[in-house]
Write a protein that holds these residues in place. Structure first.
Motif, PDB file in Angstrom:
ATOM      1  N   ASN A 111      23.719 -68.823 -44.023  1.00 48.40           N
ATOM      2  CA  ASN A 111      23.154 -69.920 -43.251  1.00 48.40           C
ATOM      3  C   ASN A 111      24.214 -70.985 -42.958  1.00 48.40           C
ATOM      4  O   ASN A 111      24.380 -71.433 -41.822  1.00 48.40           O
ATOM      5  N   SER A 112      24.981 -71.362 -43.983  1.00 54.41           N
ATOM      6  CA  SER A 112      26.012 -72.387 -43.826  1.00 54.41           C
ATOM      7  C   SER A 112      27.150 -71.910 -42.940  1.00 54.41           C
ATOM      8  O   SER A 112      27.684 -72.657 -42.117  1.00 54.41           O
ATOM      9  N   GLN A 113      27.545 -70.657 -43.097  1.00 51.14           N
ATOM     10  CA  GLN A 113      28.656 -70.140 -42.311  1.00 51.14           C
ATOM     11  C   GLN A 113      28.283 -69.970 -40.839  1.00 51.14           C
ATOM     12  O   GLN A 113      29.119 -70.154 -39.951  1.00 51.14           O
ATOM     13  N   LEU A 114      27.033 -69.646 -40.596  1.00 54.76           N
ATOM     14  CA  LEU A 114      26.555 -69.574 -39.217  1.00 54.76           C
ATOM     15  C   LEU A 114      26.580 -70.966 -38.592  1.00 54.76           C
ATOM     16  O   LEU A 114      26.944 -71.140 -37.424  1.00 54.76           O
ATOM     17  N   TYR A 115      26.221 -71.964 -39.377  1.00 54.06           N
ATOM     18  CA  TYR A 115      26.285 -73.364 -38.931  1.00 54.06           C
ATOM     19  C   TYR A 115      27.724 -73.748 -38.586  1.00 54.06           C
ATOM     20  O   TYR A 115      28.009 -74.321 -37.532  1.00 54.06           O
ATOM     21  N   ALA A 116      28.668 -73.421 -39.509  1.00 54.38           N
ATOM     22  CA  ALA A 116      30.068 -73.811 -39.312  1.00 54.38           C
ATOM     23  C   ALA A 116      30.667 -73.164 -38.074  1.00 54.38           C
ATOM     24  O   ALA A 116      31.355 -73.821 -37.285  1.00 54.38           O
ATOM     25  N   SER A 117      30.430 -71.871 -37.895  1.00 54.60           N
ATOM     26  CA  SER A 117      30.997 -71.182 -36.740  1.00 54.60           C
ATOM     27  C   SER A 117      30.405 -71.700 -35.438  1.00 54.60           C
ATOM     28  O   SER A 117      31.105 -71.821 -34.423  1.00 54.60           O
ATOM     29  N   THR A 118      29.125 -72.065 -35.472  1.00 53.25           N
ATOM     30  CA  THR A 118      28.474 -72.624 -34.285  1.00 53.25           C
ATOM     31  C   THR A 118      29.109 -73.958 -33.896  1.00 53.25           C
ATOM     32  O   THR A 118      29.416 -74.205 -32.722  1.00 53.25           O
ATOM     33  N   ARG A 119      29.337 -74.831 -34.895  1.00 51.73           N
ATOM     34  CA  ARG A 119      29.921 -76.149 -34.608  1.00 51.73           C
ATOM     35  C   ARG A 119      31.366 -76.030 -34.129  1.00 51.73           C
ATOM     36  O   ARG A 119      31.839 -76.824 -33.324  1.00 51.73           O
ATOM     37  N   MET A 120      32.075 -75.031 -34.636  1.00 51.73           N
ATOM     38  CA  MET A 120      33.477 -74.897 -34.229  1.00 51.73           C
ATOM     39  C   MET A 120      33.593 -74.421 -32.784  1.00 51.73           C
ATOM     40  O   MET A 120      34.432 -74.910 -32.024  1.00 51.73           O
ATOM     41  N   VAL A 121      32.763 -73.468 -32.376  1.00 52.13           N
ATOM     42  CA  VAL A 121      32.844 -73.017 -30.984  1.00 52.13           C
ATOM     43  C   VAL A 121      32.302 -74.096 -30.043  1.00 52.13           C
ATOM     44  O   VAL A 121      32.754 -74.226 -28.899  1.00 52.13           O
ATOM     45  N   PHE A 122      31.374 -74.913 -30.536  1.00 53.64           N
ATOM     46  CA  PHE A 122      30.910 -76.081 -29.774  1.00 53.64           C
ATOM     47  C   PHE A 122      32.085 -77.032 -29.527  1.00 53.64           C
ATOM     48  O   PHE A 122      32.295 -77.521 -28.417  1.00 53.64           O
ATOM     49  N   SER A 123      32.851 -77.270 -30.594  1.00 52.18           N
ATOM     50  CA  SER A 123      34.019 -78.139 -30.482  1.00 52.18           C
ATOM     51  C   SER A 123      35.047 -77.560 -29.512  1.00 52.18           C
ATOM     52  O   SER A 123      35.658 -78.286 -28.725  1.00 52.18           O
ATOM     53  N   LEU A 124      35.250 -76.247 -29.558  1.00 46.47           N
ATOM     54  CA  LEU A 124      36.181 -75.596 -28.634  1.00 46.47           C
ATOM     55  C   LEU A 124      35.748 -75.790 -27.188  1.00 46.47           C
ATOM     56  O   LEU A 124      36.574 -76.051 -26.301  1.00 46.47           O
ATOM     57  N   SER A 125      34.462 -75.689 -26.954  1.00 51.57           N
ATOM     58  CA  SER A 125      33.949 -75.857 -25.599  1.00 51.57           C
ATOM     59  C   SER A 125      34.152 -77.282 -25.112  1.00 51.57           C
ATOM     60  O   SER A 125      34.578 -77.515 -23.981  1.00 51.57           O
ATOM     61  N   ARG A 126      33.854 -78.245 -25.985  1.00 52.69           N
ATOM     62  CA  ARG A 126      34.002 -79.645 -25.581  1.00 52.69           C
ATOM     63  C   ARG A 126      35.469 -80.031 -25.381  1.00 52.69           C
ATOM     64  O   ARG A 126      35.772 -80.997 -24.695  1.00 52.69           O
ATOM     65  N   ALA A 127      36.380 -79.269 -26.004  1.00 51.62           N
ATOM     66  CA  ALA A 127      37.811 -79.503 -25.790  1.00 51.62           C
ATOM     67  C   ALA A 127      38.344 -78.689 -24.615  1.00 51.62           C
ATOM     68  O   ALA A 127      39.546 -78.621 -24.391  1.00 51.62           O
ATOM     69  N   LYS A 128      37.383 -78.039 -23.882  1.00 54.07           N
ATOM     70  CA  LYS A 128      37.723 -77.221 -22.720  1.00 54.07           C
ATOM     71  C   LYS A 128      38.594 -76.011 -23.084  1.00 54.07           C
ATOM     72  O   LYS A 128      39.400 -75.542 -22.282  1.00 54.07           O
ATOM     73  N   SER A 129      38.428 -75.525 -24.323  1.00 54.70           N
ATOM     74  CA  SER A 129      39.146 -74.332 -24.771  1.00 54.70           C
ATOM     75  C   SER A 129      38.218 -73.135 -24.890  1.00 54.70           C
ATOM     76  O   SER A 129      38.607 -72.090 -25.411  1.00 54.70           O
ATOM     77  N   ALA A 130      36.992 -73.298 -24.467  1.00 62.16           N
ATOM     78  CA  ALA A 130      36.006 -72.213 -24.436  1.00 62.16           C
ATOM     79  C   ALA A 130      35.066 -72.510 -23.276  1.00 62.16           C
ATOM     80  O   ALA A 130      34.998 -73.654 -22.798  1.00 62.16           O
ATOM     81  N   PRO A 131      34.337 -71.509 -22.782  1.00 59.99           N
ATOM     82  CA  PRO A 131      33.422 -71.748 -21.666  1.00 59.99           C
ATOM     83  C   PRO A 131      32.492 -72.934 -21.890  1.00 59.99           C
ATOM     84  O   PRO A 131      32.009 -73.160 -23.019  1.00 59.99           O
ATOM     85  N   ALA A 132      32.227 -73.698 -20.852  1.00 56.44           N
ATOM     86  CA  ALA A 132      31.434 -74.930 -20.951  1.00 56.44           C
ATOM     87  C   ALA A 132      30.030 -74.692 -21.478  1.00 56.44           C
ATOM     88  O   ALA A 132      29.438 -75.582 -22.097  1.00 56.44           O
ATOM     89  N   VAL A 133      29.499 -73.491 -21.265  1.00 53.61           N
ATOM     90  CA  VAL A 133      28.130 -73.217 -21.689  1.00 53.61           C
ATOM     91  C   VAL A 133      27.966 -73.360 -23.205  1.00 53.61           C
ATOM     92  O   VAL A 133      26.900 -73.731 -23.693  1.00 53.61           O
ATOM     93  N   PHE A 134      29.045 -73.110 -23.963  1.00 53.68           N
ATOM     94  CA  PHE A 134      28.965 -73.204 -25.419  1.00 53.68           C
ATOM     95  C   PHE A 134      28.960 -74.661 -25.905  1.00 53.68           C
ATOM     96  O   PHE A 134      28.753 -74.914 -27.092  1.00 53.68           O
ATOM     97  N   GLY A 135      29.195 -75.593 -25.022  1.00 55.39           N
ATOM     98  CA  GLY A 135      29.159 -77.008 -25.393  1.00 55.39           C
ATOM     99  C   GLY A 135      27.846 -77.684 -25.049  1.00 55.39           C
ATOM    100  O   GLY A 135      27.693 -78.887 -25.232  1.00 55.39           O
ATOM    101  N   LYS A 136      26.877 -76.916 -24.551  1.00 56.14           N
ATOM    102  CA  LYS A 136      25.586 -77.491 -24.194  1.00 56.14           C
ATOM    103  C   LYS A 136      24.660 -77.576 -25.400  1.00 56.14           C
ATOM    104  O   LYS A 136      24.632 -76.676 -26.240  1.00 56.14           O
ATOM    105  N   LEU A 137      23.916 -78.680 -25.477  1.00 60.21           N
ATOM    106  CA  LEU A 137      22.950 -78.881 -26.558  1.00 60.21           C
ATOM    107  C   LEU A 137      21.532 -78.783 -26.008  1.00 60.21           C
ATOM    108  O   LEU A 137      21.266 -79.190 -24.878  1.00 60.21           O
ATOM    109  N   ASN A 138      20.625 -78.257 -26.846  1.00 58.17           N
ATOM    110  CA  ASN A 138      19.222 -78.267 -26.427  1.00 58.17           C
ATOM    111  C   ASN A 138      18.589 -79.611 -26.773  1.00 58.17           C
ATOM    112  O   ASN A 138      19.264 -80.524 -27.258  1.00 58.17           O
ATOM    113  N   LYS A 139      17.300 -79.771 -26.567  1.00 64.54           N
ATOM    114  CA  LYS A 139      16.634 -81.054 -26.787  1.00 64.54           C
ATOM    115  C   LYS A 139      16.668 -81.481 -28.254  1.00 64.54           C
ATOM    116  O   LYS A 139      16.516 -82.659 -28.573  1.00 64.54           O
TER     117      LYS A 139
END
Length: 468
Positions: free
Chosen positions: A296-324
């Motif tokens: 559970n924790s590792q899934l959380y960590a990997s999710t936040r890291m790819v989110f960070s990559l997206s927001r740094a424009k180092s991964a597709p923008a879709v991975f930086g989107k948040l739901n409600k």
């Protein structure tokens, strides 16, 4: 308007998330592999592993307080070394956690065979994978609450195991020929495989500590990083070191080390030897929850890291989107691929899937930790030169202890080439080569400034802490 990740996590939740991520199959199942590699000398392996992590946490605490963000050490490497360094760290840590999810869920398949020996492990991998994807798709508070109670269960179980073991060792059975301190030196002595075995087992011990750095990743969602992060890091390292060494010592005095392995958890073997009615089944259930918690924790960590990559424009923008609910749902989806990989590996190589998944997952972790030490060498000098604010926590012994941590990790990685864990470098070297090619072909042209600002309110505020 989307406002970024929410700052809702408290100190106790940060501590429990980190411990929940770290206390997983590395202790409950991987310890059996470590014991069969080093014998009773595994106690030294875990002590040395704990020392390395203590150095790591000292460096990480100082830098994370300065820059609490979802990008964490990736952002720091980018800022203080080079954008290329941050790129490698983020992607390597992401793949480490994606694959570590696969390690945990592979162990779950082993645990479930205790009750359902004829059901294919792939069934359990997919079933529990779906459940935890759902948990992570809800709000961060739901995740934290879920993880807090999962961690409480297994920490309570470890304490109970220590108390029970102490009673057995000090009670009537302690003086028997099969249970007692003599098990630490029988069958080849304390170091049956010499110091070489102890050193190799350090690698396995480090997998047990994978997750302690989670506090840095969750800092972007902490209420008061200045207070919460250093406090949670200290508590986590102290508790983990104590739990691991004491627990393994008790285990080795009850179960002869030659009986260790990964066919089932050594903890379950202890209960079987003690012949306590129903205890082995209860222990198997507890270590099952431990694996779910770490997964559970590792899934959380990997999710936040790819989110960070997206927001740094180092991964597709879709991975930086948040739901409600403030959850990066697309990032969660791509980060769950470790579950699919584990299912495939389990189906093809059911007997060796756990060790294989551990080997490939650990490259990203050790490389990331190494880069944390390197980042700290750059960070401290630049921070002081720029007149940064007085931080509430500071790594002692700089630069010598920082350099020592980096040297130990590099030495360990090189050593794996001459062991059964050479898969670490066989996977890791091509991985870094692949990332480098992608970076220099597509990423460099996107850089307009020395530091790519992560496009969230959270990280923009975090980078301003330096002048506050």
């Amino acid at each position: 308007m989307e406002k970024g990740l929410k700052r809702e996590l408290k100190t106790r939740q940060l501590t429990m998330i980190a411990m929940g991520c770290a206390i997983g199959t590395g202790l409950f199942l991987g310890s059996g592999l470590a014991i069969s590699t080093a014998g009773p000398g595994v106690l030294l392996s875990y002590a040395l592993g704990a020392f390395i992590i203590l150095l790591l946490m000292g460096c990480l605490a100082e830098m994370t307080v300065a820059h609490p963000s979802s990008g964490s050490f990736g952002l720091i490497a980018e800022k203080y070394i080079h954008p290329f360094a941050g790129y490698l760290v983020r992607y390597s840590y992401w793949i480490a956690n994606v694959l570590a999810v696969g390690v945990e869920v592979s162990a779950i398949a082993v645990y479930m065979k205790y009750w359902f020996p004829h059901v294919p492990g792939m069934v359990w991998i997919l079933l529990f994978g779906v459940v935890l994807i759902y948990v992570n798709a809800t709000s961060v508070n739901t995740f934290a609450t879920f993880e807090y109670w999962f961690s409480m269960i297994k920490i309570s179980a470890i304490i109970g195991f220590i108390l029970l073991g102490a009673y057995i060792l000090l009670g009537p059975s302690g003086g028997s020929s099969t249970i007692g301190p003599q098990n630490l030196v029988d069958s080849g002595g304390f170091l049956p495989f010499g110091l070489k075995g102890v050193w190799i087992a350090v690698f396995i011990s480090l997998f047990s500590f994978l997750g302690t750095e989670m506090i840095a990743v969750t800092a972007g969602e902490a209420e008061d990083p200045d207070v919460a992060v250093p406090k949670a890091l200290k508590a986590t390292v102290f508790r983990l070191s104590t739990f691991y060494v004491i627990t393994l010592a008790i285990m080795l005095m009850i179960v002869p080390w030659k009986s260790a392995g990964i066919d089932k958890s050594p903890f379950v073997k202890v209960m079987e030897i003690l012949n306590i009615p129903g205890a082995s089944g209860i222990m198997n259930f507890i270590i099952l929850t431990a694996a779910l918690s770490a997964m559970n924790s590792q899934l959380y960590a990997s999710t936040r890291m790819v989110f960070s990559l997206s927001r740094a424009k180092s991964a597709p923008a879709v991975f930086g989107k948040l739901n409600k609910k403030g959850v990066p749902l697309f990032a969660l989806g791509i980060s769950a691929m470790g579950i699919i990989m584990a299912a495939v590996v389990s189906g093809l190589f059911p007997g060796t899937s756990y060790a294989f998944m551990m080997g490939i997952s650990m490259f990203g972790a050790i490389f990331t930790w190494f880069m944390v030490f390197v980042s700290h060498l750059f960070f401290r000098k630049k921070w002081e030169r720029a007149g940064g604010r007085q931080l509430p926590v500071k790594m002692i012994g700089f630069p010598y202890l920082t350099a020592l941590g980096a040297i130990l990790l590099v030495s360990l990685m090189i050593t794996t080439w001459f062991t059964s864990f050479k898969i670490l470098l066989q996977f890791g070297i091509p991985w870094l080569a692949f990332l480098s090619v992608i970076y220099f072909l597509f990423q460099r042209k996107k850089e307009n400034t020395p530091l790519q600002q992560e496009n969230t309110k959270d990280d923009e505020e975090d980078l301003e802490w330096k002048t506050q």
